[in-house]
Design an enzyme around this catalytic site. Structure first.
Site, mmCIF file in Angstrom:
data_model
loop_
_atom_site.group_PDB
_atom_site.id
_atom_site.type_symbol
_atom_site.label_atom_id
_atom_site.label_comp_id
_atom_site.label_asym_id
_atom_site.label_seq_id
_atom_site.Cartn_x
_atom_site.Cartn_y
_atom_site.Cartn_z
ATOM 1 N N ASP A 178 0.849 -1.193 0.000
ATOM 2 C CA ASP A 178 0.000 0.000 0.000
ATOM 3 C C ASP A 178 0.884 1.242 0.000
ATOM 4 O OD1 ASP A 178 -2.463 1.285 0.031
ATOM 5 O OD2 ASP A 178 -2.620 1.287 2.211
ATOM 6 N N GLU A 213 2.488 4.777 -4.276
ATOM 7 C CA GLU A 213 2.416 5.638 -5.464
ATOM 8 C C GLU A 213 3.750 6.342 -5.780
ATOM 9 O OE1 GLU A 213 -1.215 4.318 -4.224
ATOM 10 O OE2 GLU A 213 0.037 5.642 -3.021
ATOM 11 N N ASP A 250 -9.052 3.345 -2.563
ATOM 12 C CA ASP A 250 -9.953 3.811 -1.510
ATOM 13 C C ASP A 250 -11.263 4.336 -2.091
ATOM 14 O OD1 ASP A 250 -7.923 3.119 0.159
ATOM 15 O OD2 ASP A 250 -7.288 5.173 0.590
#
Length: 750
Positions: A407, A410, A481
């Site tokens: 997670d 990015e 999300d």
């Protein structure tokens, strides 16, 4: 891009080099159906991150030059190359498939700095192109009937015509709307379905990218990038399926997963102790809701330090994992790239000692804040850093961890985005954040995959939020999300279908929604819609309503159980589709247009999907609805719940009260099913039930141990089942290398 006229050219094997008055360009035949076009604006000999190894095969083609143009005659396509590297690609009948747009861009809307400031002062977000040309840019003609699919999990609808998107991996917690240009993933591949042909384009450039599919001007689409080379692959095929096969040949295919990973997963950012995990796990078993894992979000770590365990709240290392493993639960834990800046913490000390972290231009370690506070960022583009990261997973596998969830990769950061000039590497080549940002997660996922494969000896499950083209070789994905709102349930189908067509066969969404508070109706409709999604996980955030179904009411629990059990019944069919994916690249969850390209009713069909070719699912995705208008394409279809027969090429109205998801099985289908269990491994799968519908059919079923790589050594079975018009079944073994079923039964739907 202005290169002027062609001066000379050179043919060397599969490569055609072209010298222009103002620069040079290259054309590489990868195969008769895959051709790479490149202008080396920034660098010579660019090595792709997505395309690993030499994919080129021997190709026969001929190049001729007339006064101003080159004419390339290939086996499947012909190419005309003109001044300024203007490209026209034709099929063998001489019909144009795609060509460069010869005019200039026309900017319909421009926004002044004054207007931008005023909009910003009032809090307005400006989505979409605002009329700037890009350093790297490509314009191609589009026709009135062109439809565009792909680009991964971009928001909005299935067909991206007249939409604008960007490729810049972004952690966006607010609600994802249809006009949001970028999300977590950068997959610069799309398919254009024309009225009488189809093609794919893969713009392999990792810098910030831009796609405008006729929103700016209906006569052309625009691809742009902030830097790098103009570097794209044209992918030919006589069908969308053939284009996907070629694209996944080029960038890789989703490998065969472990069988248990296709079962049901329960998760919450908010299981804050061993007690919370234990309560949910035992709650699943007590209510007979099948479940493979109750996943561990960031709270399990010691002060959010990666590869650690909080023994204060989660008990001593390995204890809880061992206890729940005895009940069939497979531990899946989250890992973030942000590594706490703390002297004495082994990951930080090792990273500093070996210069494994990204740096500022002056050579100092770059620091930003993430969950642990001040954090450093491993330079995953370097092989030695990926090896170090891979080895670090032994800290988790020694406790019994079986899968990893990557997670915040990015990469996300709390004190503003990473500056453009942060120093990273791709291999031994030094570069900066601008080039690495969109592939940062890709490199991290490679390290995770290799570590888990080494220390478990099994096919890894790596779940990643961010990725780039080619990451499908290493990781499953979810759409990030999302929110507990009906528009996000509706977006599930186009997002997962476009991800599948973009190479990512193992993909899912957070069932029930991650942010906000779901309700019983929304949760029930979500589990109905997601029952065939390849990755099958319920996940929600802190400070939201708990999404375990028994936290609502008995009706919700019963409906939820019904659909999770249905998932386990169809596991062998889903597993077969992953086996087939290794050969074809075709996804598990498919839009109808993928198999019914000539049916205009399905070009923009956003609320139905196919599972393989044999199952059609048309979930209810509108609040309060109790009936569903279902489109059935060509063929004969049977209602899964009632056995009722319907002829295709028509719309029907299906009664669909809460708890009923319209599902149809195509005539002549043979679909393998298993007995429902509480978890994969609870009992041997020694009996196969074949669900058949009237009509002659043939089906190949795959069977192995569902865990490791022994199938690559021949330890698997391939059954060929065939039914005649009277429903009589015959069985042939195409390959026998594994223990066969004790019993194979046939159940007719009609």
């Amino acid at each position: 891009m202005k290169l002027g006229k062609i001066k000379n050219f050179n043919v060397e094997g599969n490569k055609l080099g072209i010298e222009y008055a103002g620069g040079k360009a290259n054309i590489n035949f990868i195969s008769d159906e895959i051709v790479r076009f490149e202008i080396p604006c920034k660098s010579e000999n660019y090595e792709s991150v997505a395309v690993e190894g030499d994919k080129a095969v021997s190709c026969d083609y001929e190049v001729k030059k007339d006064a101003d143009d080159l004419h390339i005659t290939g086996k499947k396509i012909d190419i005309k190359v003109s001044s300024d590297f203007s490209i026209t690609i034709l099929d063998k009948t001489g019909k144009v498939i795609v060509s460069d747009y010869q005019g200039e861009r026309t900017i319909p809307v421009t926004i002044s700095e004054k207007s931008l400031k005023q909009l910003g002062d009032e809090g307005h977000e400006v989505f979409g192109a605002i009329g700037k040309n890009h350093k790297v840019q490509d314009l191609k003609k589009i026709d009135k009937d062109d439809c565009f699919y792909g680009l991964g999990d971009k928001t909005g609808y299935l067909n991206k015509r007249e939409y604008y998107f960007e490729n810049w991996n972004s952690d966006i917690p607010q609600a994802h709307t249809e006009n949001m240009p970028s999300l977590y993933k950068s997959i610069p591949f799309f398919i254009c379905k024309k009225k009488d042909s189809v093609y794919g384009l893969f713009y392999d450039n990792t810098y910030h990218g831009y796609f405008d599919f006729g929103k700016e001007n209906s006569e052309y689409f625009v691809y742009g990038a902030d830097d790098g080379n103009l570097n794209y692959y044209f992918l030919y095929g006589e069908s969308m399926a053939e284009v996907i096969k070629n694209y996944t040949y080029l960038t890789g295919r989703t490998p065969l997963p472990q069988l248990w990973t296709l079962g049901y997963h329960q998760c919450r950012w908010g299981y804050e102790s061993a007690k919370d995990i234990r309560d949910v796990a035992y709650g699943m078993r007590e209510r007979r809701i099948p479940c493979e894992s109750v996943q561990y979000d960031i709270d399990y770590m010691d002060k959010f330090k990666v590869f650690t365990w909080d023994e204060d709240y989660y008990e001593e290392k390995g204890k809880l994992i061992k206890e729940l493993s005895g009940k069939g639960f497979k531990p899946v834990v989250i890992i973030d790239p942000g590594t706490k800046k703390e002297d004495g913490y082994f990951m930080y000390d090792e990273g500093v000692e070996n210069s494994y972290f990204a740096t500022n231009p002056d050579g100092s370690i770059y620091v930003n804040k993430v969950w642990p506070g001040d954090s450093t960022f491993p330079d995953f583009g370097r092989e030695e850093v990926r090896k170090w990261w891979a080895e670090s997973h032994k800290n988790l596998t020694d406790m019994g961890v079986m899968a990893i969830w990557n997670d915040m990769n990015e990469p996300a950061s709390f004190e503003g985005p990473l500056p453009d000039d942060v120093v990273f590497h791709i291999g031994d080549r030094k570069t900066d954040h601008r080039e690495v940002h969109n592939v940062y997660a890709h490199f991290m996922d490679i390290g995770t995959f290799n570590g888990m494969k080494k220390f478990t000896g099994r096919r890894p499950l790596v779940i990643t939020r961010a990725c780039y083209s080619g990451t499908q070789k290493y990781a499953a994905v979810w759409t990030g999300d999302n929110q507990s709102i009906w528009p996000h349930l509706q977006m599930l189908i186009p997002q997962l279908c476009n991800l599948g067509m973009s190479g990512f066969a193992l993909a899912g969404t957070d069932i029930g929604g991650f942010g906000g508070n779901t309700n019983s109706e929304l949760l029930c409709r979500w589990i109905e819609a997601a029952v065939f999604s390849p990755f099958f996980r319920n996940h929600t955030a802190k400070a939201t309503r708990a999404q375990e179904p028994w936290k609502f009411n008995d009706e919700t629990t019963d409906i939820y159980r019904k659909y999770v059990e249905l998932r386990y019944k169809f596991l062998p069919y889903i597993y077969d589709l992953f086996y087939q994916c290794q050969e074809t690249g075709l996804p598990i969850m498919r839009p109808l247009v993928l198999h019914y390209e000539d049916d205009e009713n399905v070009f923009n069909l956003n609320d139905e999907f196919l599972v393989g070719e044999n199952i059609l699912v048309s979930p209810v995705v509108v609040q309060g609805a109790t009936k569903k208008m279902v489109y059935l394409p060509e063929g004969t279809w049977y209602d899964y719940w009632t056995g009722e027969k319907h002829e295709g090429k028509q719309y029907i109205i299906k009664d669909a009260p809460l708890g009923v998801c319209p599902i149809y099985i195509k005539g002549g289908s043979i679909i393998p099913t298993y007995e429902t269990v509480q978890y994969v491994g609870e009992k041997p799968y020694d009996k196969l039930e074949l669900l058949v519908t009237p009509g002659a059919g043939k089906y190949v079923h795959y069977q192995d141990n569902g865990e490791d790589y022994k199938y690559l050594e021949g330890e698997y079975n391939l059954y060929e089942f065939e039914t005649d018009e009277n429903g009589k079944l015959s069985t042939k073994m195409l390959h026998e290398g594994y223990e066969k079923y004790d019993q194979i039964n046939v159940n007719s739907l009609a």
